[in-house]
Design a protein around this motif. Structure first.
Motif, PDB file in Angstrom:
ATOM      1  N   ALA A 137       0.726  -1.017   0.001  1.00 33.76           N
ATOM      2  CA  ALA A 137       0.027  -0.215  -0.070  1.00 33.76           C
ATOM      3  C   ALA A 137       0.982   1.159  -0.183  1.00 33.76           C
ATOM      4  O   ALA A 137       2.023   1.065   0.566  1.00 33.76           O
ATOM      5  CB  ALA A 137      -0.871   0.051   1.211  1.00 33.76           C
ATOM      6  N   LEU A 138       0.297   2.219  -0.634  1.00 31.37           N
ATOM      7  CA  LEU A 138       1.143   3.594  -0.462  1.00 31.37           C
ATOM      8  C   LEU A 138       0.394   4.213   0.599  1.00 31.37           C
ATOM      9  O   LEU A 138      -0.744   4.550   0.967  1.00 31.37           O
ATOM     10  CB  LEU A 138       0.844   4.532  -1.911  1.00 31.37           C
ATOM     11  CG  LEU A 138       1.573   5.757  -1.896  1.00 31.37           C
ATOM     12  CD1 LEU A 138       3.033   5.287  -2.141  1.00 31.37           C
ATOM     13  CD2 LEU A 138       0.884   6.449  -2.976  1.00 31.37           C
ATOM     14  N   ILE A 139       1.542   4.542   1.657  1.00 33.80           N
ATOM     15  CA  ILE A 139       1.048   5.250   2.669  1.00 33.80           C
ATOM     16  C   ILE A 139       1.600   6.639   2.991  1.00 33.80           C
ATOM     17  O   ILE A 139       2.846   6.988   2.545  1.00 33.80           O
ATOM     18  CB  ILE A 139       1.921   4.464   3.978  1.00 33.80           C
ATOM     19  CG1 ILE A 139       1.516   3.248   3.997  1.00 33.80           C
ATOM     20  CG2 ILE A 139       1.577   5.111   5.354  1.00 33.80           C
ATOM     21  CD1 ILE A 139       0.374   2.753   4.270  1.00 33.80           C
ATOM     22  N   VAL A 140       0.626   7.571   3.000  1.00 29.51           N
ATOM     23  CA  VAL A 140       0.918   9.044   3.143  1.00 29.51           C
ATOM     24  C   VAL A 140       0.608   9.505   4.556  1.00 29.51           C
ATOM     25  O   VAL A 140      -0.057   9.320   5.128  1.00 29.51           O
ATOM     26  CB  VAL A 140       0.001   9.787   2.109  1.00 29.51           C
ATOM     27  CG1 VAL A 140       0.222  11.387   2.491  1.00 29.51           C
ATOM     28  CG2 VAL A 140       0.124   9.576   0.760  1.00 29.51           C
ATOM     29  N   THR A 141       1.905   9.957   4.849  1.00 27.60           N
ATOM     30  CA  THR A 141       1.823  10.423   6.472  1.00 27.60           C
ATOM     31  C   THR A 141       1.993  12.014   6.379  1.00 27.60           C
ATOM     32  O   THR A 141       3.019  12.514   5.795  1.00 27.60           O
ATOM     33  CB  THR A 141       2.971   9.769   7.116  1.00 27.60           C
ATOM     34  OG1 THR A 141       3.060   8.555   6.983  1.00 27.60           O
ATOM     35  CG2 THR A 141       2.883  10.362   8.720  1.00 27.60           C
ATOM     36  N   ARG A 163       0.793  -5.467 -11.386  1.00 27.88           N
ATOM     37  CA  ARG A 163       1.818  -5.387 -10.139  1.00 27.88           C
ATOM     38  C   ARG A 163       2.803  -4.312 -10.620  1.00 27.88           C
ATOM     39  O   ARG A 163       3.259  -3.260 -10.077  1.00 27.88           O
ATOM     40  CB  ARG A 163       2.484  -6.397  -9.966  1.00 27.88           C
ATOM     41  CG  ARG A 163       3.693  -6.430  -8.786  1.00 27.88           C
ATOM     42  CD  ARG A 163       2.976  -6.338  -7.249  1.00 27.88           C
ATOM     43  NE  ARG A 163       4.382  -6.251  -6.388  1.00 27.88           N
ATOM     44  CZ  ARG A 163       4.218  -6.480  -5.308  1.00 27.88           C
ATOM     45  NH1 ARG A 163       3.046  -6.310  -4.827  1.00 27.88           N
ATOM     46  NH2 ARG A 163       5.175  -6.480  -4.461  1.00 27.88           N
ATOM     47  N   GLU A 164       3.218  -4.468 -11.958  1.00 29.60           N
ATOM     48  CA  GLU A 164       4.134  -3.324 -12.558  1.00 29.60           C
ATOM     49  C   GLU A 164       3.722  -1.949 -12.518  1.00 29.60           C
ATOM     50  O   GLU A 164       4.375  -1.103 -12.202  1.00 29.60           O
ATOM     51  CB  GLU A 164       4.825  -3.820 -13.615  1.00 29.60           C
ATOM     52  CG  GLU A 164       5.475  -5.155 -13.709  1.00 29.60           C
ATOM     53  CD  GLU A 164       4.494  -6.300 -13.764  1.00 29.60           C
ATOM     54  OE1 GLU A 164       3.397  -6.179 -14.391  1.00 29.60           O
ATOM     55  OE2 GLU A 164       4.653  -7.369 -13.450  1.00 29.60           O
ATOM     56  N   ALA A 165       2.408  -1.803 -12.962  1.00 29.45           N
ATOM     57  CA  ALA A 165       1.740  -0.536 -12.734  1.00 29.45           C
ATOM     58  C   ALA A 165       1.672   0.201 -11.489  1.00 29.45           C
ATOM     59  O   ALA A 165       1.867   1.236 -11.181  1.00 29.45           O
ATOM     60  CB  ALA A 165       0.300  -0.747 -13.464  1.00 29.45           C
ATOM     61  N   PHE A 166       1.419  -0.781 -10.533  1.00 34.22           N
ATOM     62  CA  PHE A 166       1.350  -0.412  -9.130  1.00 34.22           C
ATOM     63  C   PHE A 166       2.813   0.268  -8.661  1.00 34.22           C
ATOM     64  O   PHE A 166       2.963   1.282  -8.000  1.00 34.22           O
ATOM     65  CB  PHE A 166       1.109  -1.344  -8.077  1.00 34.22           C
ATOM     66  CG  PHE A 166       1.237  -0.775  -6.782  1.00 34.22           C
ATOM     67  CD1 PHE A 166       0.313   0.117  -5.990  1.00 34.22           C
ATOM     68  CD2 PHE A 166       2.179  -1.328  -5.949  1.00 34.22           C
ATOM     69  CE1 PHE A 166       0.399   0.444  -4.861  1.00 34.22           C
ATOM     70  CE2 PHE A 166       2.341  -0.780  -4.542  1.00 34.22           C
ATOM     71  CZ  PHE A 166       1.375   0.001  -4.022  1.00 34.22           C
ATOM     72  N   ASP A 167       3.827  -0.391  -9.086  1.00 35.02           N
ATOM     73  CA  ASP A 167       4.994  -0.213  -8.745  1.00 35.02           C
ATOM     74  C   ASP A 167       5.768   1.308  -9.473  1.00 35.02           C
ATOM     75  O   ASP A 167       6.385   2.177  -8.848  1.00 35.02           O
ATOM     76  CB  ASP A 167       6.325  -1.036  -9.134  1.00 35.02           C
ATOM     77  CG  ASP A 167       6.008  -2.564  -8.114  1.00 35.02           C
ATOM     78  OD1 ASP A 167       5.546  -2.226  -7.014  1.00 35.02           O
ATOM     79  OD2 ASP A 167       6.528  -3.545  -8.629  1.00 35.02           O
ATOM     80  N   MET A 168       5.198   1.338 -10.655  1.00 36.44           N
ATOM     81  CA  MET A 168       5.563   2.480 -11.359  1.00 36.44           C
ATOM     82  C   MET A 168       4.676   3.938 -10.779  1.00 36.44           C
ATOM     83  O   MET A 168       5.193   4.899 -10.493  1.00 36.44           O
ATOM     84  CB  MET A 168       5.175   2.288 -12.770  1.00 36.44           C
ATOM     85  CG  MET A 168       6.446   1.411 -13.533  1.00 36.44           C
ATOM     86  SD  MET A 168       5.854   1.202 -15.274  1.00 36.44           S
ATOM     87  CE  MET A 168       4.780   2.413 -15.789  1.00 36.44           C
ATOM     88  N   ALA A 169       3.567   3.584 -10.635  1.00 36.12           N
ATOM     89  CA  ALA A 169       2.711   4.679 -10.071  1.00 36.12           C
ATOM     90  C   ALA A 169       3.008   5.033  -8.591  1.00 36.12           C
ATOM     91  O   ALA A 169       3.283   6.278  -8.191  1.00 36.12           O
ATOM     92  CB  ALA A 169       1.282   4.362  -9.817  1.00 36.12           C
ATOM     93  N   ALA A 170       3.573   4.246  -7.706  1.00 35.93           N
ATOM     94  CA  ALA A 170       3.820   4.389  -6.522  1.00 35.93           C
ATOM     95  C   ALA A 170       5.199   5.263  -6.660  1.00 35.93           C
ATOM     96  O   ALA A 170       5.600   6.225  -5.744  1.00 35.93           O
ATOM     97  CB  ALA A 170       4.216   3.373  -5.528  1.00 35.93           C
ATOM     98  N   ASP A 171       6.244   4.794  -7.261  1.00 35.22           N
ATOM     99  CA  ASP A 171       7.372   5.513  -7.550  1.00 35.22           C
ATOM    100  C   ASP A 171       7.356   6.682  -8.029  1.00 35.22           C
ATOM    101  O   ASP A 171       8.024   7.859  -7.664  1.00 35.22           O
ATOM    102  CB  ASP A 171       8.375   4.738  -8.635  1.00 35.22           C
ATOM    103  CG  ASP A 171       8.772   3.397  -8.045  1.00 35.22           C
ATOM    104  OD1 ASP A 171       9.046   3.208  -6.763  1.00 35.22           O
ATOM    105  OD2 ASP A 171       9.435   2.483  -8.785  1.00 35.22           O
ATOM    106  N   ALA A 172       6.288   7.064  -9.009  1.00 37.77           N
ATOM    107  CA  ALA A 172       6.027   8.356  -9.451  1.00 37.77           C
ATOM    108  C   ALA A 172       5.553   9.486  -8.584  1.00 37.77           C
ATOM    109  O   ALA A 172       6.050  10.405  -8.343  1.00 37.77           O
ATOM    110  CB  ALA A 172       5.032   8.332 -10.566  1.00 37.77           C
ATOM    111  N   ILE A 173       4.639   8.790  -7.440  1.00 36.04           N
ATOM    112  CA  ILE A 173       4.126   9.824  -6.470  1.00 36.04           C
ATOM    113  C   ILE A 173       5.249   9.954  -5.613  1.00 36.04           C
ATOM    114  O   ILE A 173       5.392  10.981  -4.860  1.00 36.04           O
ATOM    115  CB  ILE A 173       3.012   9.009  -5.849  1.00 36.04           C
ATOM    116  CG1 ILE A 173       1.836   9.046  -6.782  1.00 36.04           C
ATOM    117  CG2 ILE A 173       2.433   9.851  -4.789  1.00 36.04           C
ATOM    118  CD1 ILE A 173       0.535   8.234  -6.626  1.00 36.04           C
ATOM    119  N   GLU A 174       5.850   9.022  -5.105  1.00 39.93           N
ATOM    120  CA  GLU A 174       7.158   9.080  -4.036  1.00 39.93           C
ATOM    121  C   GLU A 174       8.144  10.205  -4.815  1.00 39.93           C
ATOM    122  O   GLU A 174       8.752  10.852  -3.983  1.00 39.93           O
ATOM    123  CB  GLU A 174       7.878   7.681  -3.899  1.00 39.93           C
ATOM    124  CG  GLU A 174       6.818   6.869  -2.811  1.00 39.93           C
ATOM    125  CD  GLU A 174       7.572   5.591  -2.740  1.00 39.93           C
ATOM    126  OE1 GLU A 174       8.727   5.213  -3.281  1.00 39.93           O
ATOM    127  OE2 GLU A 174       6.854   4.608  -2.051  1.00 39.93           O
TER     128      GLU A 174
END
Length: 181
Positions: A137-141, A163-174
């Motif tokens: 999960a992407l956790i925003v604090t 799964r790869e799309a989740f990793d790419m999206a999470a990396d982009a947001i991070e």
């Protein structure tokens, strides 16, 4: 007009270059990933139901049943608004902050109030149903320590089976959070 969804090479899945966006594009709210097939299929079925309701309302209206026609029209408008809102669910980023859109509410956090953005292994819901499985999960604090509800997981309607799309999206947001904080 470019139509990247028709590209044979999957032009819509290519990585964005590291060139800075013009000022006007930085203030525009953008989702760093595309809606998943489960979310789009659900919205399409809802819009099909709305079309049937509109058609039924037209038939009832022609048959002089105005109260029934109004009820069908009202129900179809409600279904259309729900389908459009369902398509907006997710994380949106801009130069101003991070926006978490849910079905009935939206939380916007300016970048100076974002404490951390990270992915974590934890139990997550499958398609927002009560069943949970181990996933990411992407956790925003926030800066004050309060966590936003994990909306982006690898088992939600946008990323189930991708799964790869989740990793790419999470990396982009991070990456966007690290760049703008």
């Amino acid at each position: 007009m470019p139509l990247p969804f028709l590209a044979a090479d999957g032009g819509h899945d290519q990585q964005v270059t590291d060139t800075p966006l013009p000022y006007s594009a930085q203030d525009k709210w953008m989702r760093p990933y595309r809606p998943g097939p489960w979310r789009v299929a659900t919205a399409a079925l809802m819009l099909m139901l709305a079309a049937y309701l509109l058609f039924a309302g037209m038939i009832i209206g022609v048959a002089k049943g105005l109260s029934g026609a109004e009820a069908c029209l009202g129900a179809s408008v409600l279904v259309i608004v729900s389908a459009l809102r369902l398509l907006r669910v997710g994380f949106w980023v801009s130069g101003r902050g991070l926006r978490q859109c849910r079905l009935f509410s939206t939380v916007t956090v300016p970048w100076d109030q974002v404490g951390s953005v990270r992915t974590a292994q934890q139990p997550v819901r499958v398609l927002e149903l009560p069943r949970t499985v181990q996933g990411q999960a992407l956790i925003v604090t926030r800066a004050n320590g309060q966590q936003l509800r994990p909306l982006m997981t690898d088992h939600n309607a946008d990323f189930l089976g991708r799964r790869e799309a989740f990793d790419m999206a999470a990396d982009a947001i991070e990456g966007r959070a690290a760049e703008l904080r």
